[in-house]
Design an enzyme around this catalytic site. Structure first.
Site, PDB file in Angstrom:
ATOM      1  N   ASP A   1       2.752  -4.497   8.154  1.00  0.00           N
ATOM      2  CA  ASP A   1       1.559  -3.664   7.989  1.00  0.00           C
ATOM      3  C   ASP A   1       0.353  -4.580   8.170  1.00  0.00           C
ATOM      4  OD1 ASP A   1      -0.691  -2.422   7.029  1.00  0.00           O
ATOM      5  OD2 ASP A   1       0.194  -1.776   5.132  1.00  0.00           O
TER       6      ASP A   1
ATOM      7  N   HIS B   1       0.869  -1.185   0.000  1.00  0.00           N
ATOM      8  CA  HIS B   1       0.000   0.000   0.000  1.00  0.00           C
ATOM      9  C   HIS B   1       0.910   1.241   0.000  1.00  0.00           C
ATOM     10  CE1 HIS B   1      -2.796   2.935   1.815  1.00  0.00           C
ATOM     11  NE2 HIS B   1      -3.781   2.129   1.494  1.00  0.00           N
TER      12      HIS B   1
ATOM     13  N   GLN C   1      -4.737  -5.041   6.973  1.00  0.00           N
ATOM     14  CA  GLN C   1      -5.701  -5.982   6.394  1.00  0.00           C
ATOM     15  C   GLN C   1      -5.641  -7.358   7.051  1.00  0.00           C
ATOM     16  OE1 GLN C   1      -7.984  -5.011   4.424  1.00  0.00           O
ATOM     17  NE2 GLN C   1      -7.214  -3.084   3.606  1.00  0.00           N
TER      18      GLN C   1
ATOM     19  N   LYS D   1     -10.743  -0.129  10.301  1.00  0.00           N
ATOM     20  CA  LYS D   1     -10.998  -1.318   9.489  1.00  0.00           C
ATOM     21  C   LYS D   1     -11.413  -2.505  10.354  1.00  0.00           C
ATOM     22  CE  LYS D   1      -7.480  -0.026   6.046  1.00  0.00           C
ATOM     23  NZ  LYS D   1      -8.215   0.542   4.923  1.00  0.00           N
TER      24      LYS D   1
ATOM     25  N   CYS E   1      -4.846   2.519  -3.538  1.00  0.00           N
ATOM     26  CA  CYS E   1      -3.584   2.957  -2.933  1.00  0.00           C
ATOM     27  C   CYS E   1      -2.472   1.949  -3.184  1.00  0.00           C
ATOM     28  CB  CYS E   1      -3.737   3.208  -1.428  1.00  0.00           C
ATOM     29  SG  CYS E   1      -4.825   4.580  -1.081  1.00  0.00           S
TER      30      CYS E   1
END
Lengths: 413, 134
Positions: A207, A129, A210, A233, A371
């Site tokens: 990261d 991203h 997600q 999220k 993104c």
């Protein structure tokens, strides 16, 4: 998949999310499939924030009075909830930020700025991203280190052979990688990647934007050095996120933003820094949002992250099956381990038009580069449409998506 | 919450025991509370066996932090510095004798923090804080 065996009753769960119970247009119910961009919030989270503002708002860590005590207890209580949720060793390792983006920038601007220089390599991947590319590009320009990207295999997984080779051949100081791809759905083997990185003397930043909302994540089992993720999220409000870091690393890192709450002592000649985690939390934090995040963690934990993951796997598998039946529809990413996203194109219809037509049928998906422009360049695609699922999505909603796609194809035929 | 200002607290805050710094001394350390700016400067004299024989302190801050220094100081006399290492949060909170709210606990613990950080370093204090909070 007419009678799926779900780990929990989706109708009961859906009842907890007020926004889902509306008509998108008169007569057309909302089908919300844009969860990778931001999930909806259960009433418990919304109510907790409202109750805080109605009954116990005051600044934290400062006041002697009862309201400040209540606010501080709720704020610090949320930190411990997050600590248990990701299995961190200590609440001091949980830094509240504005989100994943700020968490990654914090590592770049503190650890990165103090550590990286000419001759060093930061290893990212081509699927990252922008939030995990741009902060490193900005710092690389300034500090003169090199930024390299691990390539992909045709199925949308990382080329781990190249990864392993580069770790040996290049002076890699940091590996920075997304746990779950927001486009391909690929779940990267970060525990394995962490082991290889550490053997090569590099640190690893994960990261988790997600992954943390969708599956059990245990920072000690992964042995990652940093984990960044966002509240919004994972059923929590916008404006709050987390940076997890191993304590010894955080202790050694200089602060980033200066101000109140992050100091130990201030004189006009200079200042000393407060202990963890406050060293990295300058200024009045997003108290209501942190409290909301704590309640969201309670909510997810009550359902069980294993259950949520299983439910989403069922829905995603069903969606991939149904989408692949539609002539002219291409879904990207064939990783075996994949998360709850399906990025796709429809022959002859631009992704923006696909999204627009789905919207007319009450279905919210995202269209664009999500993104991840370098990844789309690599796939030679200007844009994809993306359906992404969360713990409340149903097979009937997948069916609605498929029906609407057939309708869109007909309109363009 | 006038409970917080019971007689023993007010007595120690008004009539501070062992007030005033020792010079020369065998232990000299100053700490402060970043939340409110309270400070505590603690000095000790030890005998050849490492037993604390004299306590002297000065500080500025609220009644709780100053009374806590006065109360803890009294208890330290006759204790070895090694034994002082084993003192925990609860020991000081028991001296205070009534429940404190979260933000005020820091005030009460400033005395112990000064002793522990001065004798064993900041890391050891963090260990005590984290262990007792868990």
């Amino acid at each position: 998949m007419t009678d799926p065996i779900f780990p929990y009753d989706i109708a009961t769960v859906r009842a907890d999310f007020p926004v889902l119970h509306q008509e998108h247009h008169p007569g057309t119910p909302l089908v919300f499939l844009d969860n990778a961009a931001s999930s909806q919030k259960p009433a418990a989270v919304i109510d907790a924030m409202s109750t805080y503002y109605r009954q116990s708002h005051a600044n934290v860590h400062r006041g002697i009075h009862k309201l400040s005590e209540e606010a501080t207890a709720a704020y610090e209580g949320a930190r411990k909830k997050v600590q248990r949720f990701i299995h961190a060793a200590s609440p001091r390792e949980i830094i509240f930020t504005r989100g994943t983006t700020e968490s990654i920038n914090l590592v770049a601007q503190t650890w990165g700025r103090a550590t990286l220089g000419p001759g060093d390599v930061v290893l990212a991947t081509v699927m990252e991203h922008h939030a995990n590319i741009v902060p490193w590009q900005m710092l690389a320009q300034e500090k003169g280190f090199s930024l390299q990207y691990v390539p992909l295999l045709p199925d949308g997984t990382l080329n781990l052979e190249v990864y392993r080779r580069w770790l040996h051949e290049l002076p890699v100081k940091l590996v920075t990688v997304m746990h779950g791809s927001n486009v391909l759905g690929t779940v990267n083997p970060v525990a394995h990647m962490a082991r290889l990185a550490h053997e090569a003397g590099a640190l690893i930043l994960v990261d988790g934007a997600q992954s943390v909302p969708h599956m059990p994540v245990d920072v000690q089992a992964l042995d990652c050095d940093f984990l960044a993720f966002s509240g919004h999220k994972m059923a929590a409000p916008t404006g709050v996120g987390v940076l997890y870091g191993k304590r010894a690393l955080l202790e050694a890192m200089p602060p980033w933003m200066g101000g109140g709450d992050m100091i130990s002592r201030v004189t006009l000649a200079g200042s000393t820094w407060n202990e963890l985690p406050y060293k990295f939390e300058a200024g009045t934090p997003a108290i209501a949002e942190v409290i909301g995040l704590g309640v969201a963690v309670d909510y997810l934990s009550a359902l069980g992250m294993e259950n949520i993951h299983r439910q989403e796997q069922l829905i995603t598998r069903y969606a991939l099956e149904r989408l692949s039946e539609i002539p002219g529809v291409t879904v990207y990413g064939q990783a075996e381990q994949r998360g709850a996203v399906a990025a796709f194109t429809v022959d002859g219809i631009h992704a923006h038009d696909v999204a627009q037509m789905l919207d007319a049928d009450g279905i919210a998906v995202r269209a664009g580069h999500h993104c991840a422009m370098p990844l789309h360049d690599l796939l030679s695609l200007p844009a994809t449409a993306r359906a992404s699922f969360y713990l409340y999505n149903t097979p009937a909603e997948v069916d609605a998506l498929v029906t609407a796609l057939y309708r869109a194809k007909q309109a363009f035929a | 919450m006038y409970d917080m200002y019971r007689e023993n607290i007010l007595d120690h805050a008004k009539h501070m025991r062992n007030h005033g710094l020792l010079d020369p001394n065998d232990f000299d350390h100053e700490e402060h509370n970043p939340l409110c700016g309270d400070t505590l400067h603690l000095t000790l004299r030890l005998d050849a066996d490492g037993i604390i024989r004299e306590v002297g302190w000065e500080g500025s801050g609220c009644a709780i932090s100053q009374a806590s220094a006065s109360m803890l100081g009294e208890r330290l006399i006759g204790m070895s510095l090694a034994d002082a290492k084993a003192l925990n949060r609860q020991y000081v909170l028991d001296l205070i004798g009534f429940p404190l709210t979260m933000n005020r606990v820091k005030c009460a613990l400033l005395s112990l923090k000064t002793l522990v950080v001065g004798a064993y370093g900041h890391e050891h204090w963090i260990t005590i804080e984290d262990r007792d909070e868990a």
